[in-house]
Motif scaffolding. Sequence first.
Motif, PDB file in Angstrom:
ATOM      1  N   LEU A   6      -6.220  -8.003  -5.107  1.00 32.78           N
ATOM      2  CA  LEU A   6      -5.598  -8.111  -6.431  1.00 32.78           C
ATOM      3  C   LEU A   6      -5.425  -6.745  -7.065  1.00 32.78           C
ATOM      4  O   LEU A   6      -4.377  -6.446  -7.654  1.00 32.78           O
ATOM      5  CB  LEU A   6      -6.453  -9.012  -7.331  1.00 32.78           C
ATOM      6  N   LEU A   7      -6.464  -5.902  -6.947  1.00 29.52           N
ATOM      7  CA  LEU A   7      -6.365  -4.549  -7.509  1.00 29.52           C
ATOM      8  C   LEU A   7      -5.281  -3.740  -6.801  1.00 29.52           C
ATOM      9  O   LEU A   7      -4.519  -3.004  -7.446  1.00 29.52           O
ATOM     10  CB  LEU A   7      -7.718  -3.850  -7.384  1.00 29.52           C
ATOM     11  N   TRP A   8      -5.189  -3.897  -5.482  1.00 26.48           N
ATOM     12  CA  TRP A   8      -4.150  -3.180  -4.731  1.00 26.48           C
ATOM     13  C   TRP A   8      -2.758  -3.639  -5.154  1.00 26.48           C
ATOM     14  O   TRP A   8      -1.833  -2.827  -5.273  1.00 26.48           O
ATOM     15  CB  TRP A   8      -4.363  -3.431  -3.236  1.00 26.48           C
ATOM     16  N   MET A   9      -2.596  -4.932  -5.403  1.00 28.66           N
ATOM     17  CA  MET A   9      -1.306  -5.446  -5.853  1.00 28.66           C
ATOM     18  C   MET A   9      -0.932  -4.882  -7.223  1.00 28.66           C
ATOM     19  O   MET A   9       0.208  -4.471  -7.452  1.00 28.66           O
ATOM     20  CB  MET A   9      -1.351  -6.972  -5.903  1.00 28.66           C
ATOM     21  N   VAL A  10      -1.912  -4.835  -8.142  1.00 28.37           N
ATOM     22  CA  VAL A  10      -1.642  -4.315  -9.480  1.00 28.37           C
ATOM     23  C   VAL A  10      -1.288  -2.839  -9.414  1.00 28.37           C
ATOM     24  O   VAL A  10      -0.325  -2.385 -10.068  1.00 28.37           O
ATOM     25  CB  VAL A  10      -2.854  -4.549 -10.397  1.00 28.37           C
ATOM     26  N   LEU A  11      -2.027  -2.059  -8.634  1.00 30.80           N
ATOM     27  CA  LEU A  11      -1.742  -0.623  -8.526  1.00 30.80           C
ATOM     28  C   LEU A  11      -0.377  -0.382  -7.873  1.00 30.80           C
ATOM     29  O   LEU A  11       0.361   0.515  -8.273  1.00 30.80           O
ATOM     30  CB  LEU A  11      -2.845   0.073  -7.725  1.00 30.80           C
ATOM     31  N   SER A  12      -0.035  -1.184  -6.874  1.00 27.53           N
ATOM     32  CA  SER A  12       1.258  -1.017  -6.199  1.00 27.53           C
ATOM     33  C   SER A  12       2.423  -1.356  -7.120  1.00 27.53           C
ATOM     34  O   SER A  12       3.533  -0.852  -6.921  1.00 27.53           O
ATOM     35  CB  SER A  12       1.315  -1.896  -4.947  1.00 27.53           C
ATOM     36  N   SER A  13       2.192  -2.193  -8.122  1.00 24.98           N
ATOM     37  CA  SER A  13       3.275  -2.538  -9.045  1.00 24.98           C
ATOM     38  C   SER A  13       3.666  -1.368  -9.938  1.00 24.98           C
ATOM     39  O   SER A  13       4.738  -1.402 -10.557  1.00 24.98           O
ATOM     40  CB  SER A  13       2.857  -3.726  -9.914  1.00 24.98           C
ATOM     41  N   PHE A  14       2.835  -0.335 -10.013  1.00 23.19           N
ATOM     42  CA  PHE A  14       3.151   0.844 -10.821  1.00 23.19           C
ATOM     43  C   PHE A  14       3.707   1.994  -9.980  1.00 23.19           C
ATOM     44  O   PHE A  14       3.993   3.063 -10.523  1.00 23.19           O
ATOM     45  CB  PHE A  14       1.903   1.337 -11.565  1.00 23.19           C
ATOM     46  N   LYS A  15       3.868   1.801  -8.681  1.00 22.65           N
ATOM     47  CA  LYS A  15       4.354   2.861  -7.797  1.00 22.65           C
ATOM     48  C   LYS A  15       5.870   2.754  -7.627  1.00 22.65           C
ATOM     49  O   LYS A  15       6.512   1.834  -8.138  1.00 22.65           O
ATOM     50  CB  LYS A  15       3.666   2.768  -6.435  1.00 22.65           C
ATOM     51  N   ASP A  16       6.409   3.703  -6.873  1.00 21.96           N
ATOM     52  CA  ASP A  16       7.774   3.561  -6.405  1.00 21.96           C
ATOM     53  C   ASP A  16       7.731   3.301  -4.904  1.00 21.96           C
ATOM     54  O   ASP A  16       6.669   3.280  -4.289  1.00 21.96           O
ATOM     55  CB  ASP A  16       8.608   4.812  -6.730  1.00 21.96           C
ATOM     56  N   GLU A  41       5.872   5.955  -2.739  1.00 20.36           N
ATOM     57  CA  GLU A  41       4.416   5.927  -2.843  1.00 20.36           C
ATOM     58  C   GLU A  41       3.829   4.708  -2.133  1.00 20.36           C
ATOM     59  O   GLU A  41       2.739   4.780  -1.573  1.00 20.36           O
ATOM     60  CB  GLU A  41       3.990   5.919  -4.308  1.00 20.36           C
ATOM     61  N   VAL A  42       4.541   3.588  -2.176  1.00 16.54           N
ATOM     62  CA  VAL A  42       4.049   2.386  -1.505  1.00 16.54           C
ATOM     63  C   VAL A  42       3.887   2.612  -0.017  1.00 16.54           C
ATOM     64  O   VAL A  42       2.893   2.181   0.599  1.00 16.54           O
ATOM     65  CB  VAL A  42       4.980   1.188  -1.790  1.00 16.54           C
ATOM     66  N   PHE A  43       4.836   3.312   0.613  1.00 16.41           N
ATOM     67  CA  PHE A  43       4.790   3.522   2.055  1.00 16.41           C
ATOM     68  C   PHE A  43       4.016   4.778   2.440  1.00 16.41           C
ATOM     69  O   PHE A  43       3.360   4.798   3.484  1.00 16.41           O
ATOM     70  CB  PHE A  43       6.211   3.592   2.612  1.00 16.41           C
ATOM     71  N   GLY A  97      -3.528   4.685  -2.141  1.00 19.42           N
ATOM     72  CA  GLY A  97      -3.795   5.644  -3.200  1.00 19.42           C
ATOM     73  C   GLY A  97      -3.396   5.126  -4.564  1.00 19.42           C
ATOM     74  O   GLY A  97      -2.804   4.049  -4.725  1.00 19.42           O
ATOM     75  N   LEU A  98      -3.723   5.914  -5.584  1.00 21.15           N
ATOM     76  CA  LEU A  98      -3.367   5.568  -6.951  1.00 21.15           C
ATOM     77  C   LEU A  98      -1.922   5.950  -7.229  1.00 21.15           C
ATOM     78  O   LEU A  98      -1.375   6.879  -6.614  1.00 21.15           O
ATOM     79  CB  LEU A  98      -4.295   6.298  -7.933  1.00 21.15           C
ATOM     80  N   PRO A  99      -1.250   5.259  -8.129  1.00 17.52           N
ATOM     81  CA  PRO A  99       0.129   5.630  -8.471  1.00 17.52           C
ATOM     82  C   PRO A  99       0.182   6.971  -9.186  1.00 17.52           C
ATOM     83  O   PRO A  99      -0.736   7.349  -9.925  1.00 17.52           O
ATOM     84  CB  PRO A  99       0.589   4.482  -9.386  1.00 17.52           C
ATOM     85  N   GLY A 100       1.264   7.694  -8.946  1.00 19.16           N
ATOM     86  CA  GLY A 100       1.421   8.982  -9.610  1.00 19.16           C
ATOM     87  C   GLY A 100       1.545   8.852 -11.115  1.00 19.16           C
ATOM     88  O   GLY A 100       1.074   9.708 -11.864  1.00 19.16           O
TER      89      GLY A 100
END
Length: 298
Positions: free
Chosen positions: A51-61, A64-66, A71-74
Amino acid sequence: MTTSTSTPTVQSPVRSAPPPTSTVRVVGRRLRGLAVALLLAVLAIAVLYPLLWMVLSSFKDNREVFDHPWGLPGQLRWENFAKASSAGVVRYFVNSIIVTAASIVTTVLISAWAAFSLTRLKIRFGGFALGVVLGGLMIAPTVALIPLFGLLQSLHIYDTYWALIVLYTAFRIPFTTFLIRAYMIDLPREVDEAAILDGCSKSQAFWQVILPMCRPILVSSALLHALFAWNEFAFALVFLNNPNLKTLPVGLMDMQSRLLTDWPVQFAGLTMAALPMVVLFLIGQRQFLRGLTEGMGK
């Protein structure tokens, strides 16, 4: 002249006394507590990390996802949620709320009334009726897709909210009735007798006395049904063709086909879909656990 010889005494080695039984028990309890704590920590990580990984990935481009999937979003890109909303998530969200809320009310009320009849009233063939209700637990919903298709068309509710509301209610009544009945069995019958002596009818005793006493199991049943209806996919896919009526599981799949390369927007939509159930369970967790433990223990 006699000579006396003394035999030397051999001293046995000193043995340490075994630890007291109480100390062994304390150490055993601590070890078991530590093992349980480690197991719960592993389970918590296994549940919370995706769940945390999904939330963090929603703030990336996408890059960054690939490039940095763990990692954390920029930066916090809130525009991903705006894109997901404009892609239809808000409409799917509202549709899911309508279907889920309506089916919760119908399922819980009908199941509570059925449980009251099976436990507090003397009805003919009560045991047979209970067997029929519990037999509904063995019916697989996917097996009935084809006959249900014709039934909904004959009732003129195909491709409407009512199609899902009726099906969700029908297929969840057996399980919900089983839960509420297990809770009602050991409720003191003196309460019913006191209500009747005060002038209440059976229906009034149900609404004013029994139903408030069953609040924990009603909350538990409502939360379990909400989780089922919110995430149900097969019925929502087969019995709804109108794009404006799609619920979240089907709508998110449709959005994925239209936004195949924009994964952060997909994760934003998934986060928006998961958030209500997480908040709902956090709010009702005390009543949820109380209802299940008291109901299953009877």
